[in-house]
Design an enzyme around this catalytic site. Structure first.
Site, mmCIF file in Angstrom:
data_model
loop_
_atom_site.group_PDB
_atom_site.id
_atom_site.type_symbol
_atom_site.label_atom_id
_atom_site.label_comp_id
_atom_site.label_asym_id
_atom_site.label_seq_id
_atom_site.Cartn_x
_atom_site.Cartn_y
_atom_site.Cartn_z
ATOM 1 N N ASN A 18 0.844 -1.198 0.000
ATOM 2 C CA ASN A 18 0.000 0.000 0.000
ATOM 3 C C ASN A 18 0.877 1.245 0.000
ATOM 4 O O ASN A 18 2.049 1.192 0.368
ATOM 5 C CB ASN A 18 -0.886 0.070 1.253
ATOM 6 C CG ASN A 18 -2.007 -0.935 1.251
ATOM 7 O OD1 ASN A 18 -2.413 -1.448 0.212
ATOM 8 N ND2 ASN A 18 -2.521 -1.231 2.435
ATOM 9 N N LYS A 47 1.056 -4.585 4.911
ATOM 10 C CA LYS A 47 1.812 -5.490 5.761
ATOM 11 C C LYS A 47 2.955 -6.179 5.022
ATOM 12 O O LYS A 47 4.028 -6.391 5.583
ATOM 13 C CB LYS A 47 0.873 -6.524 6.396
ATOM 14 C CG LYS A 47 0.005 -5.941 7.497
ATOM 15 C CD LYS A 47 -0.777 -7.018 8.207
ATOM 16 C CE LYS A 47 -1.469 -6.433 9.429
ATOM 17 N NZ LYS A 47 -0.496 -5.951 10.437
ATOM 18 N N ALA A 232 2.433 -5.094 25.169
ATOM 19 C CA ALA A 232 3.330 -4.622 26.225
ATOM 20 C C ALA A 232 3.451 -5.594 27.386
ATOM 21 O O ALA A 232 4.228 -5.356 28.317
ATOM 22 C CB ALA A 232 2.848 -3.272 26.745
ATOM 23 N N ASP A 255 4.363 4.887 19.520
ATOM 24 C CA ASP A 255 3.540 4.563 18.356
ATOM 25 C C ASP A 255 3.666 3.062 18.104
ATOM 26 O O ASP A 255 4.759 2.582 17.802
ATOM 27 C CB ASP A 255 4.009 5.356 17.143
ATOM 28 C CG ASP A 255 3.122 5.152 15.916
ATOM 29 O OD1 ASP A 255 2.263 4.256 15.943
ATOM 30 O OD2 ASP A 255 3.298 5.887 14.932
ATOM 31 N N VAL A 257 2.075 1.314 15.725
ATOM 32 C CA VAL A 257 1.594 0.955 14.391
ATOM 33 C C VAL A 257 2.453 -0.133 13.749
ATOM 34 O O VAL A 257 1.936 -1.091 13.172
ATOM 35 C CB VAL A 257 1.543 2.200 13.482
ATOM 36 C CG1 VAL A 257 1.336 1.804 12.028
ATOM 37 C CG2 VAL A 257 0.423 3.124 13.932
ATOM 38 N N ALA A 258 3.761 -0.022 13.835
ATOM 39 C CA ALA A 258 4.656 -0.924 13.110
ATOM 40 C C ALA A 258 5.107 -2.118 13.930
ATOM 41 O O ALA A 258 5.850 -2.960 13.420
ATOM 42 C CB ALA A 258 5.880 -0.144 12.628
ATOM 43 N N ALA A 259 4.681 -2.211 15.178
ATOM 44 C CA ALA A 259 5.232 -3.242 16.068
ATOM 45 C C ALA A 259 5.014 -4.654 15.537
ATOM 46 O O ALA A 259 5.939 -5.479 15.515
ATOM 47 C CB ALA A 259 4.630 -3.092 17.461
ATOM 48 N N GLY A 260 3.786 -4.958 15.119
ATOM 49 C CA GLY A 260 3.493 -6.307 14.645
ATOM 50 C C GLY A 260 4.267 -6.672 13.402
ATOM 51 O O GLY A 260 4.795 -7.784 13.288
ATOM 52 N N ASP A 261 4.348 -5.755 12.444
ATOM 53 C CA ASP A 261 5.071 -6.050 11.206
ATOM 54 C C ASP A 261 6.565 -6.207 11.451
ATOM 55 O O ASP A 261 7.220 -7.069 10.854
ATOM 56 C CB ASP A 261 4.822 -4.946 10.171
ATOM 57 C CG ASP A 261 3.396 -4.975 9.644
ATOM 58 O OD1 ASP A 261 2.769 -6.050 9.692
ATOM 59 O OD2 ASP A 261 2.909 -3.929 9.186
ATOM 60 N N ARG A 294 9.360 4.882 17.688
ATOM 61 C CA ARG A 294 9.351 5.904 16.643
ATOM 62 C C ARG A 294 8.054 5.819 15.860
ATOM 63 O O ARG A 294 7.394 4.784 15.846
ATOM 64 C CB ARG A 294 10.560 5.736 15.715
ATOM 65 C CG ARG A 294 10.673 4.371 15.091
ATOM 66 C CD ARG A 294 12.007 4.131 14.413
ATOM 67 N NE ARG A 294 13.074 3.998 15.392
ATOM 68 C CZ ARG A 294 14.228 3.352 15.141
ATOM 69 N NH1 ARG A 294 14.462 2.817 13.964
ATOM 70 N NH2 ARG A 294 15.149 3.257 16.070
#
Length: 315
Positions: A18, A47, A232, A255, A257-261, A294
């Site tokens: 995306n 993803k 966490a 943030d 947002v990117a933790a899982g990826d 970040r």
């Protein structure tokens, strides 16, 4: 910690691409309201692309396979991937569809509103699986997600299992109908978070004991190796050899947002380089933790040096 070794063939990511269009506002607009943004930017998202960048920043040779449209957003994605060292030669351009697009508004409190147009991602079919096949080998690690049609995921999983390669499946987002039973036997490892685990097992884990029970339910559905992420609160891993719990790393999160990826990209890299499930899970958890320090999606992915420093600082 175990030292990472080089790997050949490269790590293969099969999934979504995306472009994120992000607008920053003091508050989110009400229905029918137009607000002036404080600023805006384009970013690489999806993803598949996020996980490819996460793996590449860790030093892996990464191939991303999937679809884009034949438009300016496709050009942007390829340029961004090239900058990160990701091989995008196997991204198929299709003229009749647009590149996947996520339109994101964020406010001063960190809340967001997101609309996603899947575009070319959702037009993928078994021809994309045929294009994936030449990249597969018995010692390959393939990472997939659920932002492409389930029929394509299942066909690819059959092909991957048939050749003896390892499939790491990020079951996000879990489809409304859930995952086909067959997929649990084809995937080598799945990595659901709390919400995804609840959708797959009926149990929402909140600690090590409940995560272990959820992992046992995943095993009962045919899954060989399970990783249950608690954000966490840490992460649990489980396979036929036993189980273990990785406590959370102490970082200043701003943030998620990117933790899982970044977790999944790190896990695939660690497995591709010979780590057992426990150390690989801990390595992945460090990647995910650093990503929360970040802002952004793919741009939040840490480097190998940063991950090694965190692992050394918090043994």
């Amino acid at each position: 910690m175990p030292h990472l070794k080089s790997i050949n063939p490269p790590l293969v990511i099969f999934g979504s691409v995306n472009i994120d269009v992000v607008a920053r506002l003091t508050r989110l607009p009400a229905p029918g309201e137009t607000l002036h943004a404080l600023g805006a930017h384009l970013g690489l998202g999806g993803k598949g692309a996020n996980q490819a960048v996460a793996a590449a920043r860790l030093g892996a040779a990464v191939v991303l396979a999937g679809r884009t449209g034949d438009d300016m957003f496709a050009d942007y994605a390829r340029t961004a991937l090239l900058h990160e060292g990701v091989n995008s030669d196997h991204l198929f351009r299709t003229r009749q569809d647009m590149t996947g697009l996520a339109m994101i508004c964020t406010d001063a409190a960190g809340e967001n509103s997101i609309a996603v147009a899947g575009g070319a991602n959702m037009t993928m079919d078994e021809s994309d699986v045929d294009r994936l096949a030449p990249l597969l080998a018995a010692n390959a690690i393939v990472l997939m997600q659920c932002e492409i049609p389930m029929g394509v995921i299942l066909a690819a999983a059959r092909r991957i299992a048939g050749i003896g390669a390892t499939l790491v499946l990020d079951p996000a987002p879990v489809p409304a109908a859930g995952l086909p039973d067959e997929l649990f036997g084809l995937a080598s490892v799945m990595t659901p978070n709390e919400t995804e685990t609840e959708l797959l097992t009926g149990l929402r884990p909140h600690d090590a004991d409940s995560a272990l029970e959820a992992a046992r339910r995943l095993h009962a559905r045919g899954l060989e190796r399970a990783i249950v992420k608690l954000g966490a609160r840490g992460v649990l891993f489980s396979d036929a050899g036993g189980h273990g719990f990785i406590p959370p790393f102490q970082v200043t999160a701003i943030d998620s947002v990117a933790a899982g990826d970044c977790f999944n990209g790190g896990l695939a890299v660690a497995l591709s380089r010979g780590m057992e499930l426990g150390p690989a899970t801990r390595f992945a958890a460090a990647c995910g933790a650093l990503a929360t320090t970040r802002k952004g999606a793919s741009e939040a992915a840490p480097t190998l040096a940063e991950v090694e420093a965190l692992l050394a600082a918090q043994p």
